[in-house]
Design an enzyme around this catalytic site. Structure first.
Site, PDB file in Angstrom:
ATOM      1  CE1 TYR A  53      22.833  67.852   1.038  1.00 20.15           C
ATOM      2  CE2 TYR A  53      22.124  67.472   3.269  1.00 20.15           C
ATOM      3  CZ  TYR A  53      21.906  67.443   2.186  1.00 20.15           C
ATOM      4  OH  TYR A  53      20.588  67.092   1.697  1.00 20.15           O
ATOM      5  NE  ARG A 100      18.524  71.753   0.990  1.00 19.44           N
ATOM      6  CZ  ARG A 100      17.375  70.964   1.642  1.00 19.44           C
ATOM      7  NH1 ARG A 100      17.385  69.659   1.797  1.00 19.44           N
ATOM      8  NH2 ARG A 100      16.272  71.851   2.379  1.00 19.44           N
ATOM      9  CG  HIS A 148      15.141  63.972   4.673  1.00 16.97           C
ATOM     10  ND1 HIS A 148      15.006  64.828   3.490  1.00 16.97           N
ATOM     11  CD2 HIS A 148      16.592  64.032   4.654  1.00 16.97           C
ATOM     12  CE1 HIS A 148      15.878  65.119   3.102  1.00 16.97           C
ATOM     13  NE2 HIS A 148      16.927  64.894   3.706  1.00 16.97           N
TER      14      HIS A 148
END
Length: 281
Positions: free
Chosen positions: A196, A217, A222
């Protein structure tokens, strides 16, 4: 088909700023000597840039206006996490023996649903994206498994959007907390995230465009992993061969954090194992 509504810089920035301000209330103490050293060196570095490039008054005034706009857009968390956090993270984890860290970024939210040791992340009905099973074990540096370790997991969706930072997405979509079983293992059913662009309609995007940079990115997962008497690790995991793995705008990709998923036996998705090794506190 559901229309994809990208977050504006102001809306996304407001969410990130609120989250950051709440967490910063218990932040670093203001030791006078430390503040003096950091602030003096930062200002000296900026003055050197002015001298080196012979900054004009027009450029100086544009810079002041841009700084003001970053604040008005609520983009300081975004700007700092994209362009500076990777250096802070490298220092913080320089002596770590276990799993390699990476940046947290501006899109973490505490309090995600508790989902046991194995299960699927919360999703919308018909959540788009290829199925992905992410599993592994949490161990200490000495090798023993760590039962009861918490794996706090969040990611963007197949359109590169995060819940609580983009409109029209349920609050806890693709966010969850898993607790390892007696063998220190966990298993998470999710979908592939997408690469994105960080929001480009605000002040950070204006700088990126003016400098001729890109705003992308790579796709990533995460994770925060914690266990009593051990150091918490915050990291991101990327995908081998993915777009922008080699030129991440946030400079956060590390070789040890690149995944290579394989097809599941039923051919309906992919799976990948990644073990986390925690240093003692």
């Amino acid at each position: 088909m559901t229309e994809v509504v990208s977050p504006t810089a102001a809306a996304s920035g407001a969410s990130a700023t609120k989250t950051f301000q709440e967490r910063a209330k218990s932040g670093a103490s203001s030791d006078v000597a430390r503040v003096n050293a950091l602030a003096s060196d930062a200002l000296a570095a900026l003055r050197e840039v002015v001298r080196k490039h012979q900054l004009t008054y027009d450029e100086y005034n544009a810079f002041k206006a841009w700084l003001i706009q970053v604040g008005q857009d609520g983009e300081w968390p975004l700007f700092l996490d994209v362009f500076l956090e990777h250096e802070v993270e490298a220092i913080a984890n320089a002596r770590r023996e276990g799993t390699v860290g990476s940046i947290e970024g501006p899109y973490y939210v505490s309090g995600a649903p508790e989902l046991g040791s194995s299960g699927a992340l919360p999703t919308r009905d018909g959540e788009p994206g290829q199925p992905l099973r992410f599993f592994g074990q949490v161990r200490a540096v000495s090798g023993e498994p760590l039962p009861g370790a918490v794996v706090d997991f969040w990611q963007a969706d197949a359109d590169g959007l995060y819940s609580q930072f983009a409109p029209g997405i349920p609050d806890w979509n693709l966010r969850g907390r898993f607790t390892t079983d007696a063998d220190g293992t966990f298993s998470i059913d999710t979908i592939y995230p997408a690469p994105y662009q960080i929001p480009t309609d605000g002040a950070t995007g204006a700088l990126i465009a003016a400098a001729g940079w890109h705003a992308w990115r790579p796709a990533h997962l995460h994770i925060k992993v914690s266990s009593p008497s051990h150091q918490l690790i915050t990291t991101q995991l990327y995908f081998d061969g993915g777009d922008h793995v080699g030129d991440d705008i946030a400079t956060a990709v590390k070789n040890d954090l690149i995944l290579n998923p394989t097809p599941t036996e039923d051919g309906k998705g992919h799976q990948v194992r990644y073990d986390f090794v925690l240093d003692p506190a």
